[in-house]
Design a protein around this motif. Sequence first.
Motif, PDB file in Angstrom:
ATOM      1  N   MET A 161       0.936  -1.360   0.050  1.00  0.00           N
ATOM      2  CA  MET A 161       0.164  -0.158   0.111  1.00  0.00           C
ATOM      3  C   MET A 161       0.962   1.140  -0.028  1.00  0.00           C
ATOM      4  O   MET A 161       1.864   1.498   0.882  1.00  0.00           O
ATOM      5  CB  MET A 161      -0.813  -0.102   1.138  1.00  0.00           C
ATOM      6  N   ARG A 162       0.377   2.249  -0.929  1.00  0.00           N
ATOM      7  CA  ARG A 162       1.236   3.353  -0.806  1.00  0.00           C
ATOM      8  C   ARG A 162       0.928   4.143   0.548  1.00  0.00           C
ATOM      9  O   ARG A 162      -0.351   4.453   0.608  1.00  0.00           O
ATOM     10  CB  ARG A 162       1.003   4.266  -2.126  1.00  0.00           C
ATOM     11  N   ARG A 163       1.949   5.017   0.775  1.00  0.00           N
ATOM     12  CA  ARG A 163       1.576   5.694   2.010  1.00  0.00           C
ATOM     13  C   ARG A 163       2.291   7.199   1.870  1.00  0.00           C
ATOM     14  O   ARG A 163       3.338   7.258   1.418  1.00  0.00           O
ATOM     15  CB  ARG A 163       2.387   5.176   3.253  1.00  0.00           C
ATOM     16  N   PRO A 164       1.567   8.239   2.071  1.00  0.00           N
ATOM     17  CA  PRO A 164       2.385   9.547   2.296  1.00  0.00           C
ATOM     18  C   PRO A 164       3.344   9.804   3.221  1.00  0.00           C
ATOM     19  O   PRO A 164       3.239   9.209   4.457  1.00  0.00           O
ATOM     20  CB  PRO A 164       1.366  10.311   2.203  1.00  0.00           C
ATOM     21  N   GLU A 165       4.425  10.017   2.716  1.00  0.00           N
ATOM     22  CA  GLU A 165       5.485  10.540   3.659  1.00  0.00           C
ATOM     23  C   GLU A 165       6.125  12.102   3.516  1.00  0.00           C
ATOM     24  O   GLU A 165       5.891  12.760   2.657  1.00  0.00           O
ATOM     25  CB  GLU A 165       6.722   9.852   3.572  1.00  0.00           C
ATOM     26  N   ILE A 166       6.463  12.542   4.731  1.00  0.00           N
ATOM     27  CA  ILE A 166       6.920  14.053   4.891  1.00  0.00           C
ATOM     28  C   ILE A 166       8.321  14.077   5.328  1.00  0.00           C
ATOM     29  O   ILE A 166       8.785  13.588   6.182  1.00  0.00           O
ATOM     30  CB  ILE A 166       6.146  14.595   5.898  1.00  0.00           C
ATOM     31  N   ASP A 167       9.189  14.948   4.370  1.00  0.00           N
ATOM     32  CA  ASP A 167      10.313  15.177   4.672  1.00  0.00           C
ATOM     33  C   ASP A 167      10.306  16.188   5.605  1.00  0.00           C
ATOM     34  O   ASP A 167      10.189  17.579   5.481  1.00  0.00           O
ATOM     35  CB  ASP A 167      11.274  15.628   3.536  1.00  0.00           C
ATOM     36  N   LEU A 168      10.398  15.881   6.882  1.00  0.00           N
ATOM     37  CA  LEU A 168      10.335  16.906   8.062  1.00  0.00           C
ATOM     38  C   LEU A 168      11.276  18.013   8.046  1.00  0.00           C
ATOM     39  O   LEU A 168      11.201  19.097   8.552  1.00  0.00           O
ATOM     40  CB  LEU A 168      10.272  16.287   9.363  1.00  0.00           C
ATOM     41  N   GLY A 169      12.665  17.514   7.626  1.00  0.00           N
ATOM     42  CA  GLY A 169      13.568  18.617   7.407  1.00  0.00           C
ATOM     43  C   GLY A 169      13.403  19.594   6.440  1.00  0.00           C
ATOM     44  O   GLY A 169      13.929  20.881   6.870  1.00  0.00           O
ATOM     45  N   LEU A 219       4.513  17.601  19.441  1.00  0.00           N
ATOM     46  CA  LEU A 219       5.446  18.657  19.341  1.00  0.00           C
ATOM     47  C   LEU A 219       5.316  19.556  18.059  1.00  0.00           C
ATOM     48  O   LEU A 219       6.419  20.453  18.078  1.00  0.00           O
ATOM     49  CB  LEU A 219       6.775  17.699  18.992  1.00  0.00           C
ATOM     50  N   GLY A 220       4.179  19.684  17.648  1.00  0.00           N
ATOM     51  CA  GLY A 220       4.084  20.550  16.502  1.00  0.00           C
ATOM     52  C   GLY A 220       4.701  20.301  15.349  1.00  0.00           C
ATOM     53  O   GLY A 220       4.845  21.027  14.187  1.00  0.00           O
ATOM     54  N   PHE A 221       4.927  18.995  15.090  1.00  0.00           N
ATOM     55  CA  PHE A 221       5.402  18.466  13.642  1.00  0.00           C
ATOM     56  C   PHE A 221       4.153  17.889  12.865  1.00  0.00           C
ATOM     57  O   PHE A 221       3.442  17.257  13.684  1.00  0.00           O
ATOM     58  CB  PHE A 221       6.652  17.610  13.683  1.00  0.00           C
ATOM     59  N   VAL A 222       4.337  18.078  11.713  1.00  0.00           N
ATOM     60  CA  VAL A 222       3.378  17.332  10.919  1.00  0.00           C
ATOM     61  C   VAL A 222       3.473  15.775  10.990  1.00  0.00           C
ATOM     62  O   VAL A 222       4.856  15.527  10.603  1.00  0.00           O
ATOM     63  CB  VAL A 222       3.046  17.756   9.383  1.00  0.00           C
ATOM     64  N   GLN A 223       2.630  14.969  11.187  1.00  0.00           N
ATOM     65  CA  GLN A 223       2.717  13.764  10.958  1.00  0.00           C
ATOM     66  C   GLN A 223       1.466  12.937  10.052  1.00  0.00           C
ATOM     67  O   GLN A 223       0.237  13.566  10.131  1.00  0.00           O
ATOM     68  CB  GLN A 223       2.718  12.893  12.356  1.00  0.00           C
ATOM     69  N   VAL A 224       1.957  12.024   9.731  1.00  0.00           N
ATOM     70  CA  VAL A 224       0.981  11.265   8.743  1.00  0.00           C
ATOM     71  C   VAL A 224       0.060  10.034   9.709  1.00  0.00           C
ATOM     72  O   VAL A 224       0.788   9.294  10.359  1.00  0.00           O
ATOM     73  CB  VAL A 224       1.511  10.341   7.511  1.00  0.00           C
ATOM     74  N   ALA A 225      -1.162  10.295   9.612  1.00  0.00           N
ATOM     75  CA  ALA A 225      -2.060   9.234  10.397  1.00  0.00           C
ATOM     76  C   ALA A 225      -1.747   7.642   9.771  1.00  0.00           C
ATOM     77  O   ALA A 225      -1.689   7.611   8.695  1.00  0.00           O
ATOM     78  CB  ALA A 225      -3.532   9.656  10.433  1.00  0.00           C
ATOM     79  N   ASP A 226      -2.071   6.920  10.766  1.00  0.00           N
ATOM     80  CA  ASP A 226      -1.929   5.701  10.361  1.00  0.00           C
ATOM     81  C   ASP A 226      -3.218   5.019   9.606  1.00  0.00           C
ATOM     82  O   ASP A 226      -4.179   4.810  10.692  1.00  0.00           O
ATOM     83  CB  ASP A 226      -1.476   4.592  11.434  1.00  0.00           C
ATOM     84  N   LEU A 227      -3.429   4.789   8.524  1.00  0.00           N
ATOM     85  CA  LEU A 227      -4.752   4.478   7.962  1.00  0.00           C
ATOM     86  C   LEU A 227      -4.639   3.515   7.194  1.00  0.00           C
ATOM     87  O   LEU A 227      -3.693   2.950   6.807  1.00  0.00           O
ATOM     88  CB  LEU A 227      -5.185   5.824   6.979  1.00  0.00           C
ATOM     89  N   ASP A 228      -5.652   2.632   6.809  1.00  0.00           N
ATOM     90  CA  ASP A 228      -5.728   1.244   5.972  1.00  0.00           C
ATOM     91  C   ASP A 228      -5.617   1.720   4.480  1.00  0.00           C
ATOM     92  O   ASP A 228      -4.979   0.801   3.963  1.00  0.00           O
ATOM     93  CB  ASP A 228      -6.976   0.556   6.542  1.00  0.00           C
ATOM     94  N   ALA A 229      -6.112   2.930   4.271  1.00  0.00           N
ATOM     95  CA  ALA A 229      -5.873   3.426   2.928  1.00  0.00           C
ATOM     96  C   ALA A 229      -5.920   4.910   2.801  1.00  0.00           C
ATOM     97  O   ALA A 229      -6.693   5.410   3.801  1.00  0.00           O
ATOM     98  CB  ALA A 229      -7.093   2.858   2.042  1.00  0.00           C
ATOM     99  N   TYR A 230      -5.179   5.542   2.001  1.00  0.00           N
ATOM    100  CA  TYR A 230      -5.088   6.929   1.844  1.00  0.00           C
ATOM    101  C   TYR A 230      -5.680   7.363   0.702  1.00  0.00           C
ATOM    102  O   TYR A 230      -5.711   6.773  -0.446  1.00  0.00           O
ATOM    103  CB  TYR A 230      -3.789   7.193   1.896  1.00  0.00           C
ATOM    104  N   PRO A 231      -6.705   8.469   0.853  1.00  0.00           N
ATOM    105  CA  PRO A 231      -7.273   9.136   0.003  1.00  0.00           C
ATOM    106  C   PRO A 231      -6.258   9.655  -1.015  1.00  0.00           C
ATOM    107  O   PRO A 231      -5.732  10.669  -0.897  1.00  0.00           O
ATOM    108  CB  PRO A 231      -8.136  10.244   0.601  1.00  0.00           C
ATOM    109  N   GLU A 232      -6.262   9.116  -2.352  1.00  0.00           N
ATOM    110  CA  GLU A 232      -5.097   9.468  -3.235  1.00  0.00           C
ATOM    111  C   GLU A 232      -5.486  10.904  -3.883  1.00  0.00           C
ATOM    112  O   GLU A 232      -4.429  11.622  -3.779  1.00  0.00           O
ATOM    113  CB  GLU A 232      -5.027   8.724  -4.461  1.00  0.00           C
ATOM    114  N   ALA A 233      -6.555  11.313  -4.227  1.00  0.00           N
ATOM    115  CA  ALA A 233      -6.897  12.590  -4.579  1.00  0.00           C
ATOM    116  C   ALA A 233      -6.467  13.807  -3.736  1.00  0.00           C
ATOM    117  O   ALA A 233      -5.763  14.664  -4.031  1.00  0.00           O
ATOM    118  CB  ALA A 233      -8.233  12.805  -4.984  1.00  0.00           C
TER     119      ALA A 233
END
Length: 62
Positions: free
Chosen positions: A1-9, A30-44
């Motif tokens: 499954m594809r998952r979005p990631e964030i380059d926090l740097g 801590l005020g950083f953006v994070q990606v929720a753990d989901l079974d599927a991500y809304p691609e659009a």
Amino acid sequence: MRRPEIDLGACNGCGTCIEVSPDVFRFNDLGFVQVADLDAYPEAEVDEAIALCPEDCIYWSQ
Ligand code: SF4
């Protein structure tokens, strides 16, 4: 499954991704953006967040 990631740097904390897709992106305690753990991500929605992120720091990982 594809998952979005964030380059926090590179993330500037603008919150645009959270406005676009609040089920996927959120600020953690801590005020950083994070990606929720989901079974599927809304691609659009995630693709829109990728397109609007001013730092180009959101990407899909396999
Ligand atoms: S849109 Fe990009 S720069 Fe803004 S908070 Fe989200 S990941 Fe960070």
